[in-house]
Scaffold this motif. Structure first.
Motif, PDB file in Angstrom:
ATOM      1  N   CYS A   8       3.833 122.158  24.780  1.00 25.72           N
ATOM      2  CA  CYS A   8       2.558 122.598  25.199  1.00 25.72           C
ATOM      3  C   CYS A   8       2.064 124.153  24.496  1.00 25.72           C
ATOM      4  CB  CYS A   8       2.712 122.777  26.681  1.00 25.72           C
ATOM      5  SG  CYS A   8       1.111 123.310  27.472  1.00 25.72           S
ATOM      6  N   ASP A   9       0.754 124.016  24.150  1.00 31.20           N
ATOM      7  CA  ASP A   9       0.242 125.065  23.453  1.00 31.20           C
ATOM      8  C   ASP A   9      -0.403 126.019  24.785  1.00 31.20           C
ATOM      9  OD1 ASP A   9      -1.210 127.092  22.146  1.00 31.20           O
ATOM     10  OD2 ASP A   9      -2.069 125.582  20.669  1.00 31.20           O
ATOM     11  N   THR A  10       0.315 126.955  25.116  1.00 36.73           N
ATOM     12  CA  THR A  10      -0.226 127.828  26.171  1.00 36.73           C
ATOM     13  C   THR A  10      -1.333 128.454  25.864  1.00 36.73           C
ATOM     14  OG1 THR A  10       1.188 129.930  25.385  1.00 36.73           O
ATOM     15  CG2 THR A  10       2.166 128.234  26.944  1.00 36.73           C
ATOM     16  N   GLU A  11      -1.781 128.686  24.731  1.00 34.05           N
ATOM     17  CA  GLU A  11      -3.088 129.289  24.405  1.00 34.05           C
ATOM     18  C   GLU A  11      -4.376 128.284  24.665  1.00 34.05           C
ATOM     19  OE1 GLU A  11      -3.476 132.467  23.494  1.00 34.05           O
ATOM     20  OE2 GLU A  11      -1.257 132.596  23.667  1.00 34.05           O
ATOM     21  N   ARG A  12      -3.957 127.102  24.841  1.00 37.60           N
ATOM     22  CA  ARG A  12      -5.062 126.132  25.270  1.00 37.60           C
ATOM     23  C   ARG A  12      -5.027 125.523  26.646  1.00 37.60           C
ATOM     24  NH1 ARG A  12      -6.752 122.495  20.266  1.00 37.60           N
ATOM     25  NH2 ARG A  12      -6.777 123.728  18.420  1.00 37.60           N
ATOM     26  N   CYS A  13      -3.905 125.568  27.232  1.00 35.71           N
ATOM     27  CA  CYS A  13      -3.931 124.947  28.477  1.00 35.71           C
ATOM     28  C   CYS A  13      -4.717 125.749  29.462  1.00 35.71           C
ATOM     29  CB  CYS A  13      -2.390 124.973  29.282  1.00 35.71           C
ATOM     30  SG  CYS A  13      -2.090 124.337  30.712  1.00 35.71           S
ATOM     31  N   ILE A  14      -5.514 125.151  30.403  1.00 30.33           N
ATOM     32  CA  ILE A  14      -6.563 125.575  31.387  1.00 30.33           C
ATOM     33  C   ILE A  14      -6.052 125.383  32.811  1.00 30.33           C
ATOM     34  CG2 ILE A  14      -8.349 125.822  29.776  1.00 30.33           C
ATOM     35  CD1 ILE A  14      -9.395 123.344  30.941  1.00 30.33           C
ATOM     36  N   GLU A  15      -4.859 124.897  33.053  1.00 27.91           N
ATOM     37  CA  GLU A  15      -4.430 124.451  34.195  1.00 27.91           C
ATOM     38  C   GLU A  15      -5.477 123.523  34.902  1.00 27.91           C
ATOM     39  OE1 GLU A  15      -2.401 126.907  38.328  1.00 27.91           O
ATOM     40  OE2 GLU A  15      -3.703 127.741  36.708  1.00 27.91           O
ATOM     41  N   GLN A  48      -2.574 138.240  31.113  1.00 22.03           N
ATOM     42  CA  GLN A  48      -1.202 138.101  30.850  1.00 22.03           C
ATOM     43  C   GLN A  48      -0.847 136.494  31.551  1.00 22.03           C
ATOM     44  OE1 GLN A  48       1.747 141.028  31.627  1.00 22.03           O
ATOM     45  NE2 GLN A  48       0.220 142.599  31.511  1.00 22.03           N
ATOM     46  N   GLU A  49      -1.767 135.938  32.103  1.00 20.89           N
ATOM     47  CA  GLU A  49      -1.451 134.720  32.504  1.00 20.89           C
ATOM     48  C   GLU A  49      -1.191 133.621  31.487  1.00 20.89           C
ATOM     49  OE1 GLU A  49      -3.855 134.255  36.903  1.00 20.89           O
ATOM     50  OE2 GLU A  49      -4.573 133.081  35.283  1.00 20.89           O
ATOM     51  N   LYS A  50      -0.161 132.763  31.689  1.00 23.79           N
ATOM     52  CA  LYS A  50      -0.037 131.598  30.742  1.00 23.79           C
ATOM     53  C   LYS A  50       0.217 130.305  31.491  1.00 23.79           C
ATOM     54  CE  LYS A  50      -0.090 133.941  26.801  1.00 23.79           C
ATOM     55  NZ  LYS A  50      -0.971 133.875  25.810  1.00 23.79           N
ATOM     56  N   SER A  51      -0.281 129.261  31.163  1.00 26.64           N
ATOM     57  CA  SER A  51       0.037 127.886  31.910  1.00 26.64           C
ATOM     58  C   SER A  51       0.705 127.178  30.919  1.00 26.64           C
ATOM     59  CB  SER A  51      -1.414 127.382  32.309  1.00 26.64           C
ATOM     60  OG  SER A  51      -2.042 128.132  33.575  1.00 26.64           O
ATOM     61  N   LEU A  52       1.277 126.352  31.728  1.00 20.48           N
ATOM     62  CA  LEU A  52       2.392 125.333  30.752  1.00 20.48           C
ATOM     63  C   LEU A  52       2.521 124.074  31.405  1.00 20.48           C
ATOM     64  CD1 LEU A  52       4.433 125.482  28.513  1.00 20.48           C
ATOM     65  CD2 LEU A  52       6.157 126.292  29.981  1.00 20.48           C
ATOM     66  N   CYS A 152      -0.430 111.428  29.323  1.00 16.84           N
ATOM     67  CA  CYS A 152      -0.787 112.700  29.661  1.00 16.84           C
ATOM     68  C   CYS A 152      -1.307 113.662  28.486  1.00 16.84           C
ATOM     69  CB  CYS A 152       0.817 113.322  30.117  1.00 16.84           C
ATOM     70  SG  CYS A 152       1.973 113.450  28.796  1.00 16.84           S
ATOM     71  N   ALA A 153      -0.634 113.279  27.380  1.00 16.91           N
ATOM     72  CA  ALA A 153      -1.182 114.082  26.074  1.00 16.91           C
ATOM     73  C   ALA A 153      -2.492 113.474  25.777  1.00 16.91           C
ATOM     74  CB  ALA A 153      -0.072 113.884  25.142  1.00 16.91           C
ATOM     75  N   GLU A 154      -2.659 112.382  25.808  1.00 15.48           N
ATOM     76  CA  GLU A 154      -3.914 111.769  25.254  1.00 15.48           C
ATOM     77  C   GLU A 154      -5.388 112.062  26.271  1.00 15.48           C
ATOM     78  OE1 GLU A 154      -4.157 107.660  24.502  1.00 15.48           O
ATOM     79  OE2 GLU A 154      -2.431 107.661  23.016  1.00 15.48           O
ATOM     80  N   MET A 155      -4.756 112.459  27.321  1.00 19.41           N
ATOM     81  CA  MET A 155      -6.036 112.735  28.497  1.00 19.41           C
ATOM     82  C   MET A 155      -6.112 114.352  28.380  1.00 19.41           C
ATOM     83  SD  MET A 155      -7.239 110.101  29.590  1.00 19.41           S
ATOM     84  CE  MET A 155      -8.124 110.688  30.758  1.00 19.41           C
ATOM     85  N   CYS A 156      -5.207 114.961  27.797  1.00 20.66           N
ATOM     86  CA  CYS A 156      -5.467 116.545  27.721  1.00 20.66           C
ATOM     87  C   CYS A 156      -6.776 117.069  27.180  1.00 20.66           C
ATOM     88  CB  CYS A 156      -4.306 117.204  26.999  1.00 20.66           C
ATOM     89  SG  CYS A 156      -4.393 118.938  26.955  1.00 20.66           S
ATOM     90  N   SER A 157      -7.777 117.578  27.755  1.00 19.31           N
ATOM     91  CA  SER A 157      -9.045 117.931  27.683  1.00 19.31           C
ATOM     92  C   SER A 157      -9.145 118.742  26.437  1.00 19.31           C
ATOM     93  CB  SER A 157      -9.857 118.156  28.956  1.00 19.31           C
ATOM     94  OG  SER A 157      -9.365 119.416  29.230  1.00 19.31           O
ATOM     95  N   THR A 158      -8.246 119.815  26.244  1.00 17.25           N
ATOM     96  CA  THR A 158      -8.076 121.016  25.457  1.00 17.25           C
ATOM     97  C   THR A 158      -6.982 120.610  24.214  1.00 17.25           C
ATOM     98  OG1 THR A 158      -6.445 122.110  26.865  1.00 17.25           O
ATOM     99  CG2 THR A 158      -8.805 122.441  27.126  1.00 17.25           C
ATOM    100  N   LYS A 159      -6.530 119.511  24.225  1.00 18.32           N
ATOM    101  CA  LYS A 159      -5.360 119.090  23.404  1.00 18.32           C
ATOM    102  C   LYS A 159      -4.179 120.252  23.455  1.00 18.32           C
ATOM    103  CE  LYS A 159      -7.621 115.353  22.408  1.00 18.32           C
ATOM    104  NZ  LYS A 159      -7.199 114.140  22.901  1.00 18.32           N
ATOM    105  N   ALA A 160      -4.112 120.586  24.445  1.00 17.45           N
ATOM    106  CA  ALA A 160      -2.851 121.740  24.804  1.00 17.45           C
ATOM    107  C   ALA A 160      -1.541 121.009  24.565  1.00 17.45           C
ATOM    108  CB  ALA A 160      -3.051 122.598  26.066  1.00 17.45           C
ATOM    109  N   LEU A 161      -1.565 119.767  25.463  1.00 21.43           N
ATOM    110  CA  LEU A 161      -0.270 118.915  25.463  1.00 21.43           C
ATOM    111  C   LEU A 161      -0.216 118.114  24.385  1.00 21.43           C
ATOM    112  CD1 LEU A 161       2.226 118.494  26.859  1.00 21.43           C
ATOM    113  CD2 LEU A 161       0.868 116.616  28.122  1.00 21.43           C
ATOM    114  N   GLU A 186       4.615 131.302  18.712  1.00 20.52           N
ATOM    115  CA  GLU A 186       4.101 131.455  19.987  1.00 20.52           C
ATOM    116  C   GLU A 186       4.485 130.513  21.125  1.00 20.52           C
ATOM    117  OE1 GLU A 186      -0.186 131.272  19.168  1.00 20.52           O
ATOM    118  OE2 GLU A 186      -0.142 132.937  18.170  1.00 20.52           O
ATOM    119  N   ALA A 187       5.396 129.746  20.805  1.00 17.30           N
ATOM    120  CA  ALA A 187       5.949 128.681  21.753  1.00 17.30           C
ATOM    121  C   ALA A 187       6.877 129.371  22.995  1.00 17.30           C
ATOM    122  CB  ALA A 187       6.702 127.746  21.144  1.00 17.30           C
ATOM    123  N   ILE A 188       6.655 129.086  24.154  1.00  9.25           N
ATOM    124  CA  ILE A 188       7.031 129.669  25.230  1.00  9.25           C
ATOM    125  C   ILE A 188       8.672 129.360  25.394  1.00  9.25           C
ATOM    126  CG2 ILE A 188       7.413 129.648  27.698  1.00  9.25           C
ATOM    127  CD1 ILE A 188       5.207 131.130  27.332  1.00  9.25           C
ATOM    128  N   GLY A 189       9.344 130.371  25.328  1.00  9.15           N
ATOM    129  CA  GLY A 189      10.812 129.996  25.331  1.00  9.15           C
ATOM    130  C   GLY A 189      11.483 129.941  24.105  1.00  9.15           C
TER     131      GLY A 189
END
Length: 220
Positions: A8-15, A48-52, A152-161, A186-189
């Motif tokens: 999951c690309d946290t820079e693209r995830c919009i929750e 500082q918010e990051k969604s994952l 889940c990945a195919e439906m991700c609107s921002t291609k974060a996943l 930049e990957a979380i963890g």
């Protein structure tokens, strides 16, 4: 043989929770079970918010497999970690061992009633015949058998996943980091897994941000 992984690309995830909804609808997931969920770190802290998006990560050295007393967990040729519900006794050991909280009990009964655990299958079904009614009833739809990736990945609107072969997924993420002008990984963890300032971490960070040959096609 491909090794399937999520990232999951946290820079693209919009929750937006589109991945969560897609998973529940595709597999008719039992009430109270979230095979995938979106968590937000530093919620409410400006800048500082990051969604994952989190689910089973289909670990190469899966702790759920290590602690299961009935060996109901198994790994496919593609590296997907699945479990056999006919063998599962609902002891909950995997629930406590998994760092991602992937194996869960359906909320229709009491924890101590020894229900069957449920978890993300990477849309790869289970041990039953591919595409059979029995497989769908227990594990959901087997999209991998149809040549498709997890919904889940195919439906991700921002291609974060991202989901798919680990090499391709890492290449896509590496190109994104370079284009954003990022340094290191930049990957979380990452720093938790490999240690801040360690030789291994520095080597992997350098490799992850190294220039890659230009190519056409593929998700960007």
């Amino acid at each position: 043989m491909a090794r399937m992984k999520f990232l999951c690309d946290t820079e693209r995830c919009i929750e937006c929770n589109g991945c969560v909804t897609a998973c529940k609808n595709e597999h008719e997931v039992p009430w109270g079970v979230q095979r995938r969920r979106v968590v937000t770190i530093n919620d409410g802290v400006v800048g500082q918010e990051k969604s994952l998006s989190v689910a089973c990560m289909h670990c190469s050295d899966a702790p759920c497999m290590a602690v299961c007393p009935t060996d109901c967990f198994y790994r496919t040729e593609e590296g997907v970690v699945l479990h056999d519900k006919d063998v599962c006794i609902g002891c909950g050991y995997c629930f406590y061992a998994c760092p991602f909280g992937a194996p869960q009990f359906p909320q229709s009964g009491t924890f101590g009633l020894r229900g069957k655990m449920d978890k993300c299958t990477f849309c790869a079904g289970g041990p039953e015949e591919d595409g059979s009614e029995a497989e769908f009833e227990k594990y959901g739809k087997n999209r991998l058998a149809e040549g498709k990736l997890p919904l889940c990945a195919e439906m991700c609107s921002t291609k974060a996943l991202l989901a798919g072969d680990a090499v391709e997924v890492s290449n896509i993420f590496r190109e994104r980091v370079i284009r954003r002008g990022g340094k290191g990984v930049e990957a979380i963890g990452w720093s938790t897994a490999y240690g801040k300032g360690s030789a291994d971490a520095d080597t992997r960070a350098a490799a992850a941000t190294a220039p890659v040959p230009e190519k056409t096609g593929g998700a960007q």
